[in-house]
Design a protein around this motif. Sequence first.
Motif, PDB file in Angstrom:
ATOM      1  N   THR A  45       0.819  -1.219   0.000  1.00 32.03           N
ATOM      2  CA  THR A  45       0.000   0.000   0.000  1.00 32.03           C
ATOM      3  C   THR A  45       0.849   1.264   0.000  1.00 32.03           C
ATOM      4  O   THR A  45       0.310   2.363   0.142  1.00 32.03           O
ATOM      5  N   ALA A  48      -0.385   4.033  -2.272  1.00 34.97           N
ATOM      6  CA  ALA A  48      -1.848   4.232  -2.326  1.00 34.97           C
ATOM      7  C   ALA A  48      -2.275   5.483  -1.563  1.00 34.97           C
ATOM      8  O   ALA A  48      -1.685   5.838  -0.544  1.00 34.97           O
ATOM      9  N   ARG A  49      -3.303   6.112  -2.085  1.00 37.70           N
ATOM     10  CA  ARG A  49      -3.905   7.282  -1.418  1.00 37.70           C
ATOM     11  C   ARG A  49      -5.299   6.906  -0.930  1.00 37.70           C
ATOM     12  O   ARG A  49      -5.998   6.129  -1.581  1.00 37.70           O
ATOM     13  N   PRO A  50      -5.723   7.489   0.178  1.00 37.44           N
ATOM     14  CA  PRO A  50      -7.071   7.199   0.685  1.00 37.44           C
ATOM     15  C   PRO A  50      -8.142   7.611  -0.322  1.00 37.44           C
ATOM     16  O   PRO A  50      -8.049   8.674  -0.936  1.00 37.44           O
ATOM     17  N   GLN A  51      -9.135   6.745  -0.479  1.00 38.47           N
ATOM     18  CA  GLN A  51     -10.264   7.029  -1.364  1.00 38.47           C
ATOM     19  C   GLN A  51     -11.575   7.091  -0.600  1.00 38.47           C
ATOM     20  O   GLN A  51     -12.599   7.453  -1.157  1.00 38.47           O
ATOM     21  N   THR A  83     -12.182  -3.071  -1.134  1.00 35.75           N
ATOM     22  CA  THR A  83     -11.432  -2.034  -0.426  1.00 35.75           C
ATOM     23  C   THR A  83     -10.610  -2.658   0.695  1.00 35.75           C
ATOM     24  O   THR A  83     -10.927  -3.748   1.186  1.00 35.75           O
ATOM     25  N   THR A 104      -8.698   2.291   0.608  1.00 36.43           N
ATOM     26  CA  THR A 104      -8.427   2.455  -0.813  1.00 36.43           C
ATOM     27  C   THR A 104      -8.925   1.217  -1.538  1.00 36.43           C
ATOM     28  O   THR A 104      -9.201   0.192  -0.920  1.00 36.43           O
ATOM     29  N   ALA A 108      -5.825   0.042  -6.542  1.00 39.49           N
ATOM     30  CA  ALA A 108      -4.815   1.080  -6.309  1.00 39.49           C
ATOM     31  C   ALA A 108      -3.556   0.547  -5.635  1.00 39.49           C
ATOM     32  O   ALA A 108      -2.640   1.310  -5.356  1.00 39.49           O
TER      33      ALA A 108
END
Length: 141
Positions: A45, A48-51, A83, A104, A108
């Motif tokens: 991760t 990865a960016r928070p979604q 997720t 995320t 991603a």
Amino acid sequence: MQRSTRRGHRSVPHTADVRIEAWAPDRDGCLAEAVAALVETFADTSGARPQGETEFQLPPGDDGDMLVGLLDEVIFRLDTEGTLPLDCDVRTEDGGLRARWRSTSTDAVELVGAVPKAVSLHALRVGPDGAGWSCAVTLDV
């Protein structure tokens, strides 16, 4: 630094499945570290960016129930929503737990291991250990 003043987690060798260990000065921190350990067994991760954000409450139970319930929720959301948590905050509330994490999409992240299918109750361990709290659990993959 003594272990009681820090948090951490790791995976340990286990035949056919994945075993994780986590530790922290308190139970809530230990459970949050177990979530991070679970995710790291199969996903990178780092980029990865928070979604989104997920929040839920687990009903009162013993420490083993809290650990299993929390990890089961990660696997459930992975299976049903695609997720996974990037971080996790756990708080004791009304005898149960309130968990919150930034999440995320699995699209991603890079999958780097077998995705867990379930939490095994065999050799489940969670509790104070003299240096804080620790837990260990086997994940069926």
